[in-house]
Design a protein around this motif. Structure first.
Motif: not given
Length: 158
Positions: A21, A23, A45, A101, A108
């Protein structure tokens, strides 16, 4: 890590469990740049395809880019109402899905570094907005999304 995302107009909402997850990787290829990259790049991602749940599926349209004149197997999903880029799925890796993303509404994790890829396709007007120590590649890096997350202790259960 459970992620929630949507298009700009709200017609499409989705959830997915991401194993990768963070970025961190900025792709400057012409496909990402022209279909999703406001900064001249897109950030994908990594998630498990089976975990994808979608509301507003009827508003999704798909696009297969051409690479060297050949239709790519990778399907890019977009909202047909507002054009927001949502995710990429490729039948060559059917267990994986790669949400953009930019479509994620969940918070995130912050990347400890960035990796800039496909710089041979970067538009001249796009500055390479990186920090000292960022890795840069003319083509693809040696590490996959999963390998990078594992090497940085950031791999999540999906």
């Amino acid at each position: 890590m459970q992620l929630k995302g949507s298009c700009h107009c709200g017609a499409v909402k989705f959830e997915v469990k991401a194993y990768a997850p963070v970025p961190y990787m900025r792709c400057y290829c012409s496909i990402c740049r022209k279909t999703a990259g406001g900064g001249g790049y897109a950030i994908n991602l990594g998630a498990k395809a089976k975990s994808l749940k979608v509301r507003g599926r009827k508003f999704i349209t798909r696009f297969n880019a051409k690479i060297n004149g050949q239709k790519s197997s990778g399907e890019r999903s977009f909202c047909s109402k507002c054009g927001s880029a949502l995710w990429v799925w490729d039948p060559n890796w059917p267990d994986l899905i790669h949400p953009f993303a930019s479509a994620i509404d969940s918070k995130l994790p912050k990347a400890p570094e960035h990796v800039h890829i496909l710089l041979d396709s970067k538009a001249d007007w796009v500055p390479l907005d990186g920090t000292p120590g960022d890795q840069q590649f003319e083509h693809y890096p040696d590490q996959s999304l999963e390998e990078w997350h594992r090497a940085h202790g950031l791999l999540k259960k999906a």
